[in-house]
Design a protein around this motif. Structure first.
Motif, short mmCIF file in Angstrom:
data_model
loop_
_atom_site.label_atom_id
_atom_site.label_comp_id
_atom_site.label_asym_id
_atom_site.label_seq_id
_atom_site.Cartn_x
_atom_site.Cartn_y
_atom_site.Cartn_z
N HIS A 77 46.98 85.84 -64.09
CA HIS A 77 46.35 86.76 -65.04
C HIS A 77 44.82 86.74 -65.09
O HIS A 77 44.23 87.69 -65.60
CB HIS A 77 46.89 86.51 -66.44
CG HIS A 77 48.38 86.60 -66.51
ND1 HIS A 77 49.07 87.77 -66.26
CD2 HIS A 77 49.33 85.66 -66.74
CE1 HIS A 77 50.37 87.57 -66.37
NE2 HIS A 77 50.56 86.29 -66.64
N SER A 78 44.19 85.71 -64.62
CA SER A 78 42.73 85.64 -64.71
C SER A 78 42.08 86.68 -63.78
O SER A 78 42.56 86.90 -62.67
CB SER A 78 42.24 84.25 -64.31
OG SER A 78 40.83 84.23 -64.24
N PRO A 79 40.99 87.30 -64.22
CA PRO A 79 40.29 88.23 -63.31
C PRO A 79 39.48 87.51 -62.23
O PRO A 79 39.00 88.11 -61.30
CB PRO A 79 39.37 89.02 -64.25
CG PRO A 79 39.13 88.11 -65.40
CD PRO A 79 40.38 87.27 -65.54
N GLY A 83 48.70 92.28 -55.78
CA GLY A 83 48.42 91.64 -57.06
C GLY A 83 46.93 91.49 -57.29
O GLY A 83 46.14 92.36 -56.91
N PRO A 84 46.53 90.37 -57.87
CA PRO A 84 45.12 90.20 -58.23
C PRO A 84 44.21 89.75 -57.08
O PRO A 84 42.99 89.76 -57.23
CB PRO A 84 45.17 89.11 -59.30
CG PRO A 84 46.36 88.29 -58.92
CD PRO A 84 47.36 89.27 -58.35
N TRP A 85 44.77 89.37 -55.94
CA TRP A 85 43.97 88.74 -54.88
C TRP A 85 42.91 89.67 -54.29
O TRP A 85 41.75 89.24 -54.14
CB TRP A 85 44.87 88.15 -53.80
CG TRP A 85 45.94 87.30 -54.41
CD1 TRP A 85 47.28 87.56 -54.43
CD2 TRP A 85 45.77 86.12 -55.19
NE1 TRP A 85 47.95 86.60 -55.14
CE2 TRP A 85 47.04 85.70 -55.63
CE3 TRP A 85 44.66 85.37 -55.57
CZ2 TRP A 85 47.24 84.57 -56.40
CZ3 TRP A 85 44.87 84.25 -56.34
CH2 TRP A 85 46.13 83.85 -56.75
N SER A 108 41.26 92.24 -55.58
CA SER A 108 40.15 92.48 -56.52
C SER A 108 39.34 91.20 -56.75
O SER A 108 38.12 91.26 -56.92
CB SER A 108 40.65 93.05 -57.84
OG SER A 108 41.48 92.12 -58.51
N ARG A 109 39.99 90.06 -56.73
CA ARG A 109 39.27 88.79 -56.90
C ARG A 109 38.37 88.52 -55.70
O ARG A 109 37.25 88.04 -55.86
CB ARG A 109 40.26 87.64 -57.07
CG ARG A 109 40.96 87.67 -58.41
CD ARG A 109 42.02 86.62 -58.48
NE ARG A 109 42.70 86.65 -59.76
CZ ARG A 109 43.80 85.97 -60.02
NH1 ARG A 109 44.35 85.22 -59.09
NH2 ARG A 109 44.36 86.04 -61.20
#
Length: 197
Positions: free
Chosen positions: A46-48, A131-133, A135-136
């Protein structure tokens, strides 16, 4: 037999249980292998921001992509050095790419970022793509460019393929730099607040 087995294992991993049922050789014993997906913590889900444990791998991925894109731009323009406007554009474009080729896998009980410029994939491992990877990675790349500056990054690229990685990842504040008395690529112990000194 070996290529057929590889196809059956791949099908069962992609399509789920029962997908490879028609692949079994009736004369051979039953073959079953379970490979769990990486279990991600709340921070990893969940962390940006890129989790601390993956920042060193992410830095290597970013350094690899910047190096690749700068080298391609130099070859395409047919000259050894790019003009400032050209390398600024290449660095911006590199950080703004999709980053979809990168994912997280669990290797030997440790979560690792995988993709171009990183350690090769282990057989029979499950990747968490998307998932978030992406954008991170993009956020971290833009942060590196902002902190270091385009001119310094391009200068490191011009010194050689490892100089850019060294600057970004192993410099004084790099995510792969060993903390005082610590292990490279791992978080440093929390610093004392000023009022606690």
């Amino acid at each position: 037999m070996r290529p057929v087995l590889a196809v059956c294992v791949a099908l069962s991993l992609v399509l789920g249980p029962g997908a490879g049922d028609g692949c079994q050789d009736p004369s051979s014993p039953s073959f079953s292998r379970s490979v769990p997906a990486p279990q991600l913590s709340a921070e990893e889900l969940h962390s940006p921001h890129m989790p601390q444990s993956l920042r060193c791998d992410a830095c290597y991925a970013i350094a690899f992509q910047l190096e690749e894109q700068l080298s391609k731009a130099e070859a395409k323009l047919g000259r050894k050095a790019l003009r400032e406007s050209d390398y600024v554009e290449v660095l911006e474009r590199s950080c703004s790419q999709s980053w979809e080729l990168y994912d997280v896998q669990e290797l030997n009980g440790e979560k690792r970022l995988m993709g171009p410029g990183l350690r090769s994939q282990q057989p029979l491992s499950v990747a968490m793509t998307g998932g978030p990877w992406p954008s991170r990675l993009a956020k971290m790349c833009h942060s590196f460019v902002g902190e270091q500056g385009e001119e310094q990054l391009y200068g490191a690229h011009r010194r050689g393929p490892l100089a850019l990685r060294e600057l970004l990842c192993h410099g004084e504040k790099g995510p792969c730099a060993p903390p005082a008395g610590g292990k490279a690529g791992r978080p440093a112990p929390p610093k004392a607040l000023q009022n606690e000194l």
